[in-house]
Motif scaffolding. Structure first.
Motif, short mmCIF file in Angstrom:
data_model
loop_
_atom_site.label_atom_id
_atom_site.label_comp_id
_atom_site.label_asym_id
_atom_site.label_seq_id
_atom_site.Cartn_x
_atom_site.Cartn_y
_atom_site.Cartn_z
N MET A 210 0.82 -1.21 0.00
CA MET A 210 0.00 0.00 0.00
C MET A 210 0.86 1.26 0.00
N SER A 211 1.96 1.25 0.79
CA SER A 211 2.80 2.43 0.85
C SER A 211 3.45 2.72 -0.50
N SER A 212 3.88 1.66 -1.19
CA SER A 212 4.49 1.83 -2.51
C SER A 212 3.48 2.40 -3.50
N LEU A 213 2.24 1.95 -3.43
CA LEU A 213 1.20 2.45 -4.32
C LEU A 213 0.87 3.91 -4.00
N ALA A 214 0.87 4.25 -2.72
CA ALA A 214 0.61 5.64 -2.33
C ALA A 214 1.72 6.56 -2.87
N LEU A 215 2.96 6.11 -2.79
CA LEU A 215 4.07 6.90 -3.32
C LEU A 215 3.96 7.06 -4.84
N THR A 216 3.47 6.03 -5.50
CA THR A 216 3.27 6.12 -6.95
C THR A 216 2.22 7.17 -7.29
N HIS A 217 1.13 7.17 -6.54
CA HIS A 217 0.10 8.19 -6.75
C HIS A 217 0.66 9.59 -6.47
N ALA A 218 1.45 9.71 -5.40
CA ALA A 218 2.03 11.01 -5.07
C ALA A 218 2.96 11.49 -6.18
N ARG A 219 3.78 10.58 -6.68
CA ARG A 219 4.71 10.94 -7.77
C ARG A 219 3.93 11.39 -9.01
N PHE A 220 2.85 10.68 -9.31
CA PHE A 220 2.03 11.05 -10.46
C PHE A 220 1.47 12.46 -10.30
N ARG A 221 0.94 12.78 -9.12
CA ARG A 221 0.35 14.10 -8.91
C ARG A 221 1.41 15.20 -8.93
N ILE A 222 2.57 14.92 -8.38
CA ILE A 222 3.65 15.92 -8.38
C ILE A 222 4.11 16.19 -9.81
N LEU A 223 4.34 15.14 -10.59
CA LEU A 223 4.78 15.31 -11.97
C LEU A 223 3.71 16.03 -12.80
N GLU A 224 2.46 15.70 -12.55
CA GLU A 224 1.37 16.33 -13.28
C GLU A 224 1.34 17.83 -13.02
N PRO B 128 -9.76 3.34 -2.63
CA PRO B 128 -9.35 4.75 -2.71
C PRO B 128 -8.25 5.15 -1.73
N ALA B 129 -7.87 4.27 -0.79
CA ALA B 129 -6.95 4.67 0.28
C ALA B 129 -5.57 5.10 -0.26
N ALA B 130 -5.01 4.34 -1.20
CA ALA B 130 -3.68 4.66 -1.71
C ALA B 130 -3.69 5.98 -2.47
N ALA B 131 -4.73 6.20 -3.29
CA ALA B 131 -4.84 7.45 -4.03
C ALA B 131 -5.00 8.63 -3.08
N PHE B 132 -5.79 8.41 -2.02
CA PHE B 132 -6.00 9.47 -1.04
C PHE B 132 -4.69 9.80 -0.32
N ALA B 133 -3.95 8.76 0.08
CA ALA B 133 -2.66 8.97 0.75
C ALA B 133 -1.68 9.68 -0.18
N GLY B 134 -1.69 9.30 -1.47
CA GLY B 134 -0.83 9.96 -2.44
C GLY B 134 -1.16 11.43 -2.58
N ARG B 135 -2.46 11.74 -2.52
CA ARG B 135 -2.88 13.14 -2.60
C ARG B 135 -2.35 13.94 -1.41
N ILE B 136 -2.43 13.35 -0.22
CA ILE B 136 -1.93 14.02 0.98
C ILE B 136 -0.42 14.25 0.88
#
Length: 246
Positions: free
Chosen positions: A1-15, A92-100
């Motif tokens: 889950m943590s790895s997936l959250a970091l992936t979402h965060a990276r996606f949002r930052i790059l975007e 939705p938890a990983a995407a939500f964590a990535g957003r945070i």
């Protein structure tokens, strides 16, 4: 889950950084306020400059939280990618964590220019311990505004979210005393400030970096706002989830 959250965060930052003005804009207003109001009027006073820099740090945190989460979440909800990720088996938890996490990254970028300007161009000073305490105080003070932004983003469409964030931004900043030195705000501001989350948040940072005793009323109010905004954000998220995916 943590790895997936970091992936979402990276996606949002790059975007976001693909549109540089979106990053620059979040840091500009607090940095400009430092340059135009703090440096010329309080820059030579160690105590005044220290408290003013702390105020502008919370100003940057509030700005970033309200607009990154409020407008950003609302904008994402209007795109097909966000509803799709919320239907995946991972939930939705990983995407939500990535957003945070991505929001915290941009919050850090928005307050760094304020700290650098205070360090280079004013007499602001604090100890290493004070700096570490200030980091903890900023994290605690950011919570109600993070939840407030999330509540706005999940409850409102983008145009409405932008308007609401703009409407509540300045009253919270001025009414909480972020634009004046401790105990030097107009009397009506000093009356209402302890009941606003901005006051409790900035008092924590003032106490961390200087000789300032926090108000019990402000701390109770900050805790109440944090809990209330967390409940409102959870309600808005569940409401959006039920309205679009039930």
């Amino acid at each position: 889950m943590s790895s997936l959250a970091l992936t979402h965060a990276r996606f949002r930052i790059l975007e976001t950084i693909r549109i540089p003005i979106a990053v620059v804009g979040g840091a500009f207003f607090p940095a400009a306020s430092m340059l135009f109001f703090v440096v010329p009027f309080a820059g030579d006073d160690p105590i005044g400059a220290t408290f003013a820099t702390a105020s502008m740090v919370m100003f940057a945190v509030m700005t970033s939280s309200l607009f990154t989460y409020g407008v950003g979440v609302s904008e994402d909800r209007a795109q097909p990618w966000d509803p799709y990720t919320r239907t995946l088996p991972a939930g939705p938890a990983a995407a939500f964590a990535g957003r945070i996490l991505s929001g915290l990254a941009f919050m850090t970028l928005s307050l760094l220019p304020v700290v650098i300007i205070g360090w280079l161009f004013t007499a602001a000073t604090t100890s290493a311990t004070g700096l570490l305490l200030a980091v903890a105080a900023v994290v605690a003070g950011a919570l109600p505004f993070t939840f407030m932004g999330l509540a706005i983003g999940y409850a409102l469409p983008m145009k409405a979210a932008l308007a609401v964030a703009q409407i509540i931004f300045f009253p919270l900043a001025f009414g909480g005393g972020l634009l004046s030195a401790p105990s030097q705000a107009p009397s009506f501001v000093e009356t209402i400030a302890p009941y606003l989350p901005t006051r409790g948040a900035v008092e924590l940072v003032w106490a961390a970096v200087g000789d300032f005793h926090v108000s019990t009323t402000s701390m109770i109010s900050l805790a109440a706002w944090t809990l209330a905004m967390a409940a409102l954000a959870a309600w808005a998220f569940r409401r959006d989830e039920g309205a679009r995916f039930s």
